[in-house]
Write a protein that holds these residues in place. Structure first.
Motif, short mmCIF file in Angstrom:
data_model
loop_
_atom_site.label_atom_id
_atom_site.label_comp_id
_atom_site.label_asym_id
_atom_site.label_seq_id
_atom_site.Cartn_x
_atom_site.Cartn_y
_atom_site.Cartn_z
N ALA A 178 0.71 -1.46 -0.08
CA ALA A 178 -0.16 0.10 -0.48
C ALA A 178 0.58 1.41 0.52
N ASN A 179 1.92 0.86 0.51
CA ASN A 179 2.96 2.33 0.53
C ASN A 179 3.87 2.85 -0.37
N SER A 180 3.71 1.84 -1.95
CA SER A 180 4.22 1.65 -2.88
C SER A 180 4.39 3.17 -3.66
N SER A 181 4.46 3.14 -4.14
CA SER A 181 4.39 5.40 -4.99
C SER A 181 3.68 5.08 -6.08
N TYR A 182 3.10 3.69 -6.60
CA TYR A 182 2.43 3.69 -7.81
C TYR A 182 0.99 2.84 -7.56
N PRO A 183 0.29 3.48 -8.04
CA PRO A 183 -1.33 3.80 -7.38
C PRO A 183 -1.68 2.22 -7.89
N VAL A 184 -2.55 1.90 -7.24
CA VAL A 184 -2.92 0.07 -7.21
C VAL A 184 -2.86 0.02 -8.63
N GLU A 185 -3.59 0.63 -9.62
CA GLU A 185 -3.85 0.30 -11.09
C GLU A 185 -2.88 0.20 -11.60
N GLU A 186 -2.46 1.28 -11.70
CA GLU A 186 -0.67 1.08 -12.58
C GLU A 186 -0.47 -0.19 -12.11
N ALA A 187 1.09 -0.70 -10.57
CA ALA A 187 0.98 -1.47 -9.88
C ALA A 187 0.78 -2.89 -10.65
N CYS A 188 -0.04 -2.99 -11.42
CA CYS A 188 -0.60 -4.11 -11.60
C CYS A 188 -0.91 -3.88 -13.09
N SER A 189 -0.08 -3.20 -13.62
CA SER A 189 -0.71 -2.99 -15.32
C SER A 189 0.09 -3.92 -16.37
N TYR A 190 0.72 -5.08 -15.44
CA TYR A 190 1.83 -4.92 -16.41
C TYR A 190 2.84 -4.59 -17.37
N ARG A 191 3.06 -3.41 -16.95
CA ARG A 191 3.30 -2.45 -18.30
C ARG A 191 5.57 -2.57 -18.30
N GLY A 192 5.49 -2.79 -17.24
CA GLY A 192 7.38 -2.72 -16.95
C GLY A 192 7.97 -1.94 -16.84
N THR A 193 9.50 -1.68 -16.55
CA THR A 193 9.99 -0.91 -16.19
C THR A 193 11.07 -0.39 -17.45
N PRO A 194 11.15 0.60 -17.47
CA PRO A 194 12.24 1.28 -18.61
C PRO A 194 13.29 1.03 -18.11
N ARG A 195 14.37 1.04 -19.48
CA ARG A 195 16.32 1.35 -18.73
C ARG A 195 16.25 2.71 -18.36
N LEU A 196 15.60 3.79 -18.89
CA LEU A 196 15.93 5.07 -17.54
C LEU A 196 15.47 4.69 -16.42
N GLU A 197 14.17 4.24 -15.68
CA GLU A 197 13.92 3.96 -14.58
C GLU A 197 14.88 3.30 -13.70
N LEU A 198 14.97 1.67 -14.20
CA LEU A 198 15.86 1.08 -13.29
C LEU A 198 16.65 1.60 -13.35
N MET A 199 17.83 2.63 -13.67
CA MET A 199 18.92 3.24 -13.59
C MET A 199 18.70 4.68 -12.71
N LYS A 200 18.02 5.37 -12.81
CA LYS A 200 17.53 6.24 -11.88
C LYS A 200 17.34 5.47 -10.77
N HIS A 201 16.56 4.84 -10.75
CA HIS A 201 16.08 3.72 -9.34
C HIS A 201 17.75 3.48 -8.50
N GLU A 202 17.98 2.90 -9.17
CA GLU A 202 19.70 2.48 -8.09
C GLU A 202 20.67 3.77 -7.99
N ILE A 203 20.71 4.68 -9.26
CA ILE A 203 21.48 6.08 -8.86
C ILE A 203 21.63 6.87 -7.23
N GLU A 204 19.31 6.80 -7.58
CA GLU A 204 19.30 7.42 -6.43
C GLU A 204 18.92 6.81 -5.16
N HIS A 205 19.18 5.23 -5.07
CA HIS A 205 19.05 4.51 -3.78
C HIS A 205 20.21 4.01 -3.98
N ASN A 206 21.40 4.17 -3.62
CA ASN A 206 22.53 3.23 -3.43
C ASN A 206 23.54 4.20 -3.92
N GLU A 207 24.30 4.43 -3.13
CA GLU A 207 25.13 5.42 -3.04
C GLU A 207 26.62 5.03 -3.63
#
Length: 377
Positions: free
Chosen positions: A153-182
């Motif tokens: 429930a505390n996910s940053s994704y709305p429920v309908e989006e979270a279950c949309s099977y849309r996948g995670t683009p390269r830019l989002e994967l890289m953004k997550h890694e950079i922003e969350h890992n020093e």
């Protein structure tokens, strides 16, 4: 391959090993590794994890168990080798099997053994990391589509989006890694190289003179998944201009990492078994190369400072073979995800400063070592 980080941070001491001290300086989103070893070793060690395929068959019982086994392989290698840097060489996840958009959850699992040991890492993308979700045919028979493991429930994704099977683009994967890992040295490449993303370089510096580089590590996105499997002419030109600027006299050795082998790997591939001058232990399939050559190999061959290229993608290959004045090397299939039942392991690189040398070997999941090779001296 198919299955059949705007601020200045003071120098931060990450860890101290008996012979190795690694210091990382972070300034304006750039990282600088500094070799600082206790004499007489003067060494820098890299562990390469290839084709982990976390999240494969995520809706089954055996899929998550594969990820547990992959974590054990990485932990074994890290504890035996205590590397200064880990390279995640693509296909970190199997996005086409992940039925939620936030595939970075699986990415986090994959990097966790390295992160838990405070070891820096860098990553490049493979063809599976942002591949579109593939609907399994069996979901449309029998009991039907299984319940989705949607984010909490505390996910940053709305429920309908979270279950949309849309996948995670390269830019989002890289953004997550950079922003969350020093500890991550991964970077978004220049915007004009998109849709490829993981294109960047950083130096390894001398323990005696932090301003003097002893090696440059280049990372290139070889495509696949959301776009063709190719290193573009724009990427090749970026490498040419960047390397000329950073290393104009070709004095400093350069090593290059990407996921999908170039067609040149086919030219040097052993026919039967592995014969000298090639070195390795498995040669169980044909090279599955990029779709086209657009100039990167011509540039690399002409630069005498480039010593080796390391790729993954082919799970049944772990050899290194010479091509003119450089080495073309496969890593070793590290993950239990993906095709093939060959024993898992990781390629290790060791750079010694004085006297200079680049050595490589493969560390297996049972702790054994084989395929030692001197790439440059």
């Amino acid at each position: 391959m198919e299955r059949t980080p705007n601020y200045h941070m003071t120098i931060l001491s990450l860890f101290v090993l008996p012979f190795i001290h690694l210091i990382v300086t972070v300034h304006c989103k750039t990282q600088h590794t500094v070799l600082r070893q206790s004499p007489p070793d003067d060494q820098f060690k890299i562990a390469v994890f290839a084709d982990l395929h976390f999240g494969e068959a995520a809706s089954t019982d055996w899929g998550p168990q594969q990820d547990v086994n992959s974590t054990k392989v990485m932990s074994t290698v890290l504890d035996h080798e205590t590397p200064d840097l880990v390279v995640y060489l693509g296909d970190v996840i199997t996005a086409n099997n992940i039925a939620i958009p936030n595939a970075s959850l699986y990415w986090d699992q994959a990097i966790s053994p390295t992160k838990a040991r405070n070891i820096p890492w860098a990553s490049v993308f493979g063809n599976h990391d942002d591949a579109p979700f593939e609907w399994p045919l069996e979901w449309f028979t029998g009991t039907g589509i299984p319940p989705l493991l949607c984010p909490s429930a505390n996910s940053s994704y709305p429920v309908e989006e979270a279950c949309s099977y849309r996948g995670t683009p390269r830019l989002e994967l890289m953004k997550h890694e950079i922003e969350h890992n020093e500890l991550s040295f991964s970077k978004n490449g220049p915007r004009d190289l998109w849709p490829s993303v993981s294109n960047y370089v950083f130096p390894v510096s001398s323990s005696k003179d932090p301003e003097s580089s002893v090696m440059f590590l280049y990372f290139l996105d070889s495509g696949g998944g959301s776009y063709p499997e190719v290193i573009s002419s724009a990427q090749a030109e970026w490498f040419r201009l960047t390397s000329q600027k950073l290393n104009p006299d070709l004095r400093v050795p350069e090593i290059v990492f990407w996921h999908i082998p170039s067609k040149h790997y086919k030219k040097v591939a052993p026919k039967f078994g592995i014969q000298k001058p090639c070195v390795g232990s498995i040669n169980k399939e044909r090279v599955a190369a990029q779709e086209a050559e657009t100039g990167i190999m011509d540039i690399l061959v002409e630069r005498t400072s480039v010593k080796a290229i390391f790729v993954g993608h082919n799970h049944g290959l772990d050899w290194c073979c010479p091509y003119k004045k450089l080495w073309l090397c496969f890593a070793r299939h590290t993950g239990y995800g993906g095709y093939g039942n060959w024993a898992r392991g990781a390629r290790i690189l060791e750079v010694s400063e004085q006297p200079f040398s680049i050595k490589t070997w493969i560390r297996m999941e049972d702790g054994s070592v084989h395929s030692e090779l001197v790439l440059s001296s």
